[in-house]
Design a protein around this motif. Structure first.
Motif, PDB file in Angstrom:
ATOM      1  N   ASN A 147       7.105  21.274  12.102  1.00 52.15           N
ATOM      2  CA  ASN A 147       5.830  20.377  12.128  1.00 52.15           C
ATOM      3  C   ASN A 147       5.233  19.907  13.358  1.00 52.15           C
ATOM      4  OD1 ASN A 147       5.181  20.519   9.340  1.00 52.15           O
ATOM      5  ND2 ASN A 147       6.970  19.372   8.872  1.00 52.15           N
ATOM      6  N   SER A 148       5.918  19.624  14.481  1.00 57.42           N
ATOM      7  CA  SER A 148       5.653  19.253  15.645  1.00 57.42           C
ATOM      8  C   SER A 148       4.576  20.316  16.390  1.00 57.42           C
ATOM      9  CB  SER A 148       6.865  19.113  16.441  1.00 57.42           C
ATOM     10  OG  SER A 148       7.433  20.144  17.087  1.00 57.42           O
ATOM     11  N   PHE A 149       4.665  21.648  15.901  1.00 59.40           N
ATOM     12  CA  PHE A 149       3.854  22.688  16.372  1.00 59.40           C
ATOM     13  C   PHE A 149       2.256  22.634  15.790  1.00 59.40           C
ATOM     14  CE2 PHE A 149       7.861  24.245  18.004  1.00 59.40           C
ATOM     15  CZ  PHE A 149       7.714  24.476  18.939  1.00 59.40           C
ATOM     16  N   GLU A 150       2.320  21.772  14.669  1.00 63.42           N
ATOM     17  CA  GLU A 150       1.017  21.630  14.017  1.00 63.42           C
ATOM     18  C   GLU A 150       0.631  22.952  13.346  1.00 63.42           C
ATOM     19  OE1 GLU A 150      -1.436  19.400  16.589  1.00 63.42           O
ATOM     20  OE2 GLU A 150      -0.444  17.405  16.194  1.00 63.42           O
ATOM     21  N   ALA A 151      -0.634  23.352  13.924  1.00 64.38           N
ATOM     22  CA  ALA A 151      -1.085  24.487  13.374  1.00 64.38           C
ATOM     23  C   ALA A 151      -0.410  25.901  13.434  1.00 64.38           C
ATOM     24  CB  ALA A 151      -2.449  24.866  13.983  1.00 64.38           C
ATOM     25  N   ASP A 152       0.428  26.009  14.571  1.00 64.65           N
ATOM     26  CA  ASP A 152       1.519  27.074  14.819  1.00 64.65           C
ATOM     27  C   ASP A 152       2.886  26.941  14.264  1.00 64.65           C
ATOM     28  OD1 ASP A 152      -0.357  28.396  16.298  1.00 64.65           O
ATOM     29  OD2 ASP A 152       0.257  27.411  18.082  1.00 64.65           O
ATOM     30  N   ARG A 153       3.035  25.960  13.068  1.00 64.26           N
ATOM     31  CA  ARG A 153       4.297  25.657  12.703  1.00 64.26           C
ATOM     32  C   ARG A 153       4.785  26.677  12.022  1.00 64.26           C
ATOM     33  NH1 ARG A 153       0.907  22.805   9.787  1.00 64.26           N
ATOM     34  NH2 ARG A 153       0.736  23.095   7.526  1.00 64.26           N
ATOM     35  N   TRP A 154       4.079  27.791  11.407  1.00 64.03           N
ATOM     36  CA  TRP A 154       4.642  28.892  10.599  1.00 64.03           C
ATOM     37  C   TRP A 154       5.065  29.891  11.567  1.00 64.03           C
ATOM     38  CZ3 TRP A 154       6.190  27.652   6.227  1.00 64.03           C
ATOM     39  CH2 TRP A 154       5.484  26.645   5.509  1.00 64.03           C
ATOM     40  N   TRP A 155       4.539  29.843  12.608  1.00 66.34           N
ATOM     41  CA  TRP A 155       5.169  30.868  13.788  1.00 66.34           C
ATOM     42  C   TRP A 155       6.463  30.397  14.165  1.00 66.34           C
ATOM     43  CZ3 TRP A 155       3.372  35.702  14.579  1.00 66.34           C
ATOM     44  CH2 TRP A 155       1.832  35.710  14.220  1.00 66.34           C
ATOM     45  N   PHE A 156       6.746  29.315  14.187  1.00 64.02           N
ATOM     46  CA  PHE A 156       8.317  28.616  14.452  1.00 64.02           C
ATOM     47  C   PHE A 156       8.984  29.164  13.060  1.00 64.02           C
ATOM     48  CE2 PHE A 156      11.304  25.516  13.956  1.00 64.02           C
ATOM     49  CZ  PHE A 156      11.874  25.387  15.145  1.00 64.02           C
ATOM     50  N   VAL A 157       8.570  28.754  11.992  1.00 58.42           N
ATOM     51  CA  VAL A 157       9.473  28.970  10.830  1.00 58.42           C
ATOM     52  C   VAL A 157       9.668  30.503  10.789  1.00 58.42           C
ATOM     53  CG1 VAL A 157       9.051  29.000   8.294  1.00 58.42           C
ATOM     54  CG2 VAL A 157       8.426  27.116   9.561  1.00 58.42           C
ATOM     55  N   ALA A 158       8.610  31.482  11.024  1.00 58.08           N
ATOM     56  CA  ALA A 158       8.779  32.804  11.093  1.00 58.08           C
ATOM     57  C   ALA A 158      10.110  33.249  11.924  1.00 58.08           C
ATOM     58  CB  ALA A 158       7.570  33.559  11.388  1.00 58.08           C
ATOM     59  N   GLY A 159      10.149  32.399  13.112  1.00 58.49           N
ATOM     60  CA  GLY A 159      10.972  32.648  14.233  1.00 58.49           C
ATOM     61  C   GLY A 159      12.505  32.368  13.629  1.00 58.49           C
ATOM     62  N   THR A 160      12.715  31.293  13.080  1.00 57.83           N
ATOM     63  CA  THR A 160      13.920  30.876  12.436  1.00 57.83           C
ATOM     64  C   THR A 160      14.581  31.953  11.344  1.00 57.83           C
ATOM     65  OG1 THR A 160      12.814  29.303  10.682  1.00 57.83           O
ATOM     66  CG2 THR A 160      13.277  28.565  12.623  1.00 57.83           C
ATOM     67  N   PHE A 161      13.620  32.417  10.467  1.00 57.42           N
ATOM     68  CA  PHE A 161      13.652  33.362   9.444  1.00 57.42           C
ATOM     69  C   PHE A 161      14.211  34.769  10.197  1.00 57.42           C
ATOM     70  CE2 PHE A 161      10.228  32.005   6.259  1.00 57.42           C
ATOM     71  CZ  PHE A 161      11.018  30.833   6.110  1.00 57.42           C
ATOM     72  N   ILE A 162      13.711  34.937  11.199  1.00 56.98           N
ATOM     73  CA  ILE A 162      14.212  36.122  12.046  1.00 56.98           C
ATOM     74  C   ILE A 162      15.577  36.013  12.442  1.00 56.98           C
ATOM     75  CG2 ILE A 162      13.867  37.551  14.003  1.00 56.98           C
ATOM     76  CD1 ILE A 162      10.897  37.236  13.835  1.00 56.98           C
ATOM     77  N   ALA A 163      15.862  34.741  12.895  1.00 59.65           N
ATOM     78  CA  ALA A 163      17.134  34.352  13.236  1.00 59.65           C
ATOM     79  C   ALA A 163      18.247  34.508  12.354  1.00 59.65           C
ATOM     80  CB  ALA A 163      17.066  32.893  14.097  1.00 59.65           C
ATOM     81  N   SER A 164      17.862  33.971  11.047  1.00 59.43           N
ATOM     82  CA  SER A 164      18.753  33.606  10.088  1.00 59.43           C
ATOM     83  C   SER A 164      19.113  35.243   9.577  1.00 59.43           C
ATOM     84  CB  SER A 164      18.062  33.135   8.741  1.00 59.43           C
ATOM     85  OG  SER A 164      18.048  31.853   9.282  1.00 59.43           O
ATOM     86  N   THR A 165      18.067  36.166   9.574  1.00 58.96           N
ATOM     87  CA  THR A 165      18.406  37.603   9.082  1.00 58.96           C
ATOM     88  C   THR A 165      19.271  38.140  10.020  1.00 58.96           C
ATOM     89  OG1 THR A 165      15.904  37.300   8.230  1.00 58.96           O
ATOM     90  CG2 THR A 165      17.099  39.605   8.652  1.00 58.96           C
ATOM     91  N   VAL A 166      18.913  37.927  11.433  1.00 53.93           N
ATOM     92  CA  VAL A 166      19.880  38.814  12.367  1.00 53.93           C
ATOM     93  C   VAL A 166      21.287  38.350  12.192  1.00 53.93           C
ATOM     94  CG1 VAL A 166      20.240  39.227  14.823  1.00 53.93           C
ATOM     95  CG2 VAL A 166      17.823  39.312  13.912  1.00 53.93           C
ATOM     96  N   TRP A 167      21.400  36.996  11.994  1.00 55.99           N
ATOM     97  CA  TRP A 167      22.560  36.622  12.083  1.00 55.99           C
ATOM     98  C   TRP A 167      23.570  36.719  10.881  1.00 55.99           C
ATOM     99  CZ3 TRP A 167      26.759  34.907  14.899  1.00 55.99           C
ATOM    100  CH2 TRP A 167      27.499  34.046  14.273  1.00 55.99           C
ATOM    101  N   PHE A 168      23.087  36.634   9.531  1.00 51.38           N
ATOM    102  CA  PHE A 168      23.842  36.697   8.474  1.00 51.38           C
ATOM    103  C   PHE A 168      23.921  38.473   8.243  1.00 51.38           C
ATOM    104  CE2 PHE A 168      21.827  32.794   7.193  1.00 51.38           C
ATOM    105  CZ  PHE A 168      23.066  32.089   7.249  1.00 51.38           C
ATOM    106  N   PHE A 169      23.303  39.222   8.454  1.00 51.28           N
ATOM    107  CA  PHE A 169      23.254  40.626   8.474  1.00 51.28           C
ATOM    108  C   PHE A 169      24.210  41.062   9.507  1.00 51.28           C
ATOM    109  CE2 PHE A 169      19.753  40.552   5.767  1.00 51.28           C
ATOM    110  CZ  PHE A 169      20.037  41.746   4.441  1.00 51.28           C
ATOM    111  N   GLY A 170      24.220  40.671  10.600  1.00 54.94           N
ATOM    112  CA  GLY A 170      25.053  40.981  11.624  1.00 54.94           C
ATOM    113  C   GLY A 170      26.557  40.632  11.640  1.00 54.94           C
ATOM    114  N   LEU A 171      26.756  39.281  11.197  1.00 57.07           N
ATOM    115  CA  LEU A 171      27.982  38.746  10.807  1.00 57.07           C
ATOM    116  C   LEU A 171      28.584  39.417   9.696  1.00 57.07           C
ATOM    117  CD1 LEU A 171      30.399  36.635  11.506  1.00 57.07           C
ATOM    118  CD2 LEU A 171      29.044  35.134   9.859  1.00 57.07           C
ATOM    119  N   GLY A 172      27.963  39.736   8.498  1.00 55.18           N
ATOM    120  CA  GLY A 172      28.617  40.196   7.356  1.00 55.18           C
ATOM    121  C   GLY A 172      28.872  41.612   7.331  1.00 55.18           C
ATOM    122  N   PHE A 173      27.936  42.487   8.031  1.00 52.78           N
ATOM    123  CA  PHE A 173      28.275  44.029   8.053  1.00 52.78           C
ATOM    124  C   PHE A 173      28.939  44.253   9.481  1.00 52.78           C
ATOM    125  CE2 PHE A 173      24.708  43.608   4.740  1.00 52.78           C
ATOM    126  CZ  PHE A 173      25.323  44.374   3.866  1.00 52.78           C
ATOM    127  N   GLY A 174      28.837  43.314  10.537  1.00 51.16           N
ATOM    128  CA  GLY A 174      29.342  43.763  11.800  1.00 51.16           C
ATOM    129  C   GLY A 174      30.998  43.269  11.607  1.00 51.16           C
TER     130      GLY A 174
END
Length: 199
Positions: free
Chosen positions: A137-164
């Motif tokens: 929310n500190s990024f105001e209008a761009d907050r959903w870009w930040f959120v998208a970045g966290t989703f990418i991080a979660s996707t990479v980490w969980f798939f990488g850990l689980g299947f790696g």
């Protein structure tokens, strides 16, 4: 815009790339090659729900009624202690495992265990909902870009850990390796559970 997205990725990774109850369970199941996809999807969906809720205001609700967190703390602490005892029993009588050989955990059990390890952990709310929601929310209008970045991080980490984790299977064909892993998990769960109950 790209900088905000990248900040979201890095911030997300900084919070989830840590040894915790959820990650320890995913690592163990990944090594065994058992119910990995359902666990990964539950972990990812939980992050998406919690972070989104933080951005749209749940973080403020939890902050306004802090009594919610102590309840989660007690429930989470008891659950983690029980999980630690179970891991200790496995360490006491370890068994070797061939690559891809599991012990028959059902999808339902895997999903419920993952949900418990995730949503009964008050740190999950603090990190995913309050912290990431506040930063987003500190990024105001761009907050959903930040959120998208966290989703990418979660996707990479969980798939990488689980299947790696399957790359470690040759090592864990020996009972001693499972004894070390389960002993470590038991100790970590015990310390974390005790900390939650006494903090």
């Amino acid at each position: 815009m790209f900088n905000v997205l990248l900040t979201g990725v890095l911030t997300g990774l900084a919070l989830i790339v840590a040894i915790g109850a959820q990650n320890a369970f995913l690592l163990r199941q990944g090594i065994k090659g058992e119910q990995v996809l359902p666990i990964v999807l539950v972990c990812l969906a939980s992050d998406i729900v919690a972070i989104t809720a933080g951005v749209v205001g749940l973080g403020h609700v939890v902050d306004r009624w802090p009594g919610v967190l102590p309840v989660a703390q007690v429930l989470g602490g008891v659950y983690l202690l029980a999980f630690g005892v179970h891991a200790a029993l496995r360490a006491w009588r370890p068994q070797g495992m061939e690559a891809g050989e599991g012990t028959g955990m059902t999808t339902r059990t895997a999903v419920l265990t993952t949900l418990a390890l995730t949503w009964l952990n008050p740190h999950f709310y603090l990190d995913a909902t309050l912290m990431l929601g506040t930063v987003a929310n500190s990024f105001e209008a761009d907050r959903w870009w930040f959120v998208a970045g966290t989703f990418i991080a979660s996707t990479v980490w969980f798939f990488g850990l689980g299947f790696g984790a399957r790359l470690l299977r040759p090592l864990f064909a020996r009972p001693t390796s499972w004894r070390v892993l389960d002993g470590t998990v038991a100790a970590f769960m015990g310390v974390l559970g005790y900390t939650l109950l006494t903090h």
